[in-house]
Design a protein around this motif. Sequence first.
Motif, short mmCIF file in Angstrom:
data_model
loop_
_atom_site.label_atom_id
_atom_site.label_comp_id
_atom_site.label_asym_id
_atom_site.label_seq_id
_atom_site.Cartn_x
_atom_site.Cartn_y
_atom_site.Cartn_z
N SER A 1 34.27 45.07 37.48
CA SER A 1 34.90 44.63 38.57
C SER A 1 33.90 44.06 39.93
O SER A 1 32.87 44.60 39.95
CB SER A 1 35.64 45.87 39.18
N ASP B 1 38.52 41.16 48.48
CA ASP B 1 38.96 40.14 47.62
C ASP B 1 38.07 40.93 46.26
O ASP B 1 36.89 41.04 46.21
CB ASP B 1 38.38 38.90 47.88
N HIS C 1 43.74 40.10 46.75
CA HIS C 1 43.20 40.13 48.16
C HIS C 1 44.11 41.05 48.85
O HIS C 1 45.28 41.32 48.59
CB HIS C 1 43.48 38.76 48.95
N GLY D 1 38.18 41.18 41.92
CA GLY D 1 38.58 40.40 40.53
C GLY D 1 38.08 41.22 39.63
O GLY D 1 36.91 42.03 39.77
N ASN E 1 42.43 40.16 36.34
CA ASN E 1 43.25 40.32 37.68
C ASN E 1 42.43 40.01 38.95
O ASN E 1 41.20 40.03 39.00
CB ASN E 1 43.67 41.83 37.85
N ALA E 2 43.18 39.28 39.74
CA ALA E 2 42.58 39.04 41.04
C ALA E 2 43.32 39.44 42.16
O ALA E 2 44.61 39.37 42.06
CB ALA E 2 42.40 37.31 41.08
#
Length: 604
Positions: free
Chosen positions: A391, A366, A357, A368, A354-355
């Motif tokens: 993470s 931000d 913002h 990830g 998962n990414a």
Amino acid sequence: MSGFRSYPVIGLISSLSVLAAVATPAGALEPVEFTVTAGPDGLRKDLRNASALLGLQAEGKTAAEDVFSAARAEYGRLVSAAYATGYYAPVIHVLIDGREAAGIPPLDAPKNIGSVRVTVDPGPAFKFSEARVAPVPSGTEMPAGFAAGKPAESGLVQEAVQTGVDAWREDGHAKAGVASQDVVADHRSNTLAARIGLQPGPKLRFGKLKVEGQERMRERRIHKIAGLPEGEVFDPDALKRSAERLRRTGVFRSVTLTEDEAITSPDLIGITATVVEEKLRRYSIGAEIASLDGMSLTGYWLHRNLMGGGERLKVEGEIGNIGAQNSGVDYGLGVTIDRPATLTPDTTLSFSVNAAHLDEEDYTADIGTLGVGFSHYFSEKLTGRVGLEFSYAKVEDIIATYTYEHLALPIGATWDSRDNKVDARKGYYLDAELRPYLGFGTTDSGARIKADGRAYLTFGDKRPVTLAARAQVGAIFGGDLLGTPRDYLFYSGGGGTVRGQPYQSLGVDVARLYGEKIGGMAFAALSAEVRARVTDTIGIVGFADAGYIGATDFGDSYGDWHAGAGFGLRYNTGFGPIRLDVAAPVAGSTGDGVQIYVGIGQSF
């Protein structure tokens, strides 16, 4: 024809049936006159509910051919209803313009009908003189009312027979059934003697599972997912679980498991799984709108059977807070692969990346995440999960830029007994998770606990009212505010916590310490709704929400709370209600003015 006497009761178990009336559009007819000459209110209500003619009238269908068909079906429906409540000598008249409907030949059906009159004399109530289903396994409990001296309701006879057959099947006798039946009504004593003989048949073991209908799905994987315990003693619950496992994959449109008619020597019963596969791909798009928080768009694309073994590939994205007044636009993208029947038939292996913002009022980030996990179905209601996630987050606020790196071990469980996940009317839901994490660099180590509980209770049938309640709680142990991953901290406000207050408007005011407001390490929220159905499609809702945020603990000097309340409308669709809520602040200093929320499904 002077009347309709009770049907013969010999062979009652196989002969009782309800005859359905077929209805089509309409002409004109006087209201049906329906009279029950005696009996308790419960019997009168059951007879009226069983009436084909009254049902036709309620639908406004009065064409002569429909009324005539319903009138001929009326006898069987009312007799079945009388039997069901223990009345075995009913006299029933159904008069069409003064003529007994049963005496009118079908080929001489009237072309016009002016009046219909139904008269039911239920006769005396019968009691059981004998109530016996045998043999049954030791410890089998028959229905409480199936006993000598009790009201002789026909449904109790059927229930007792089914109880006995089910008990034998649960003991491994898959071919158990009725061997003999002797059900006799004595009209002189107004009693019913029910003597049913069962034939258990041999004790059997599961034979080989055969599969039919698969196209892209590999047969070996169907066997693995079904998890049928071949060679073990027959168990109807095991058969049901196997079917549910196959349905749960989402690969199949329909799944049917049937037992072979014949026994395979020496004591095996074969099972055939007949499946129909779903389309390989699916997509979904959703949207929610709030007046201050803006619009959120969500969507996903799904492949149900990526490699022919039931693997599910899901790509999902979200864009949130579009047009929000107090924050920027959030967006995220996630990819998940699930593989069912890994380790056990009830265990699913998942890989995810998962990414995201986040552009919040107090910070931007931000983030990830890489994860692997297992979920396990302990029962239809209880599931558990455990995983491992890494993470990385880069966070910037008015003070500085922070880098958070940590390894988490999320452990969770969900209990879900709701009758409907998008519009629950009864049942409970509880989800709880413990997330210990190991921080790297400047990131603190600690543990995060969060729980979400919901309960539903409904009153009334025609215009039901549902009381719904929700409680959320969360806490973080270890580290301090700035050392805790920012996306782990708690906020309150918005559609998911407190309606009427702006999204994430309540945090911790630590300007004296850090010069900013951030999320807290303690969180609690309560919500209550009263949902009333005005029509079959329209509902109204009144609600109140409250939320609390503490800096490091519940009740600390930096903690604060706020609340909101309002009302809403619901429009019921085939896939869930469309929701419109209007709310305003009622406590706290974080909001001002009315907010509007639009979405699909109940708020919780």
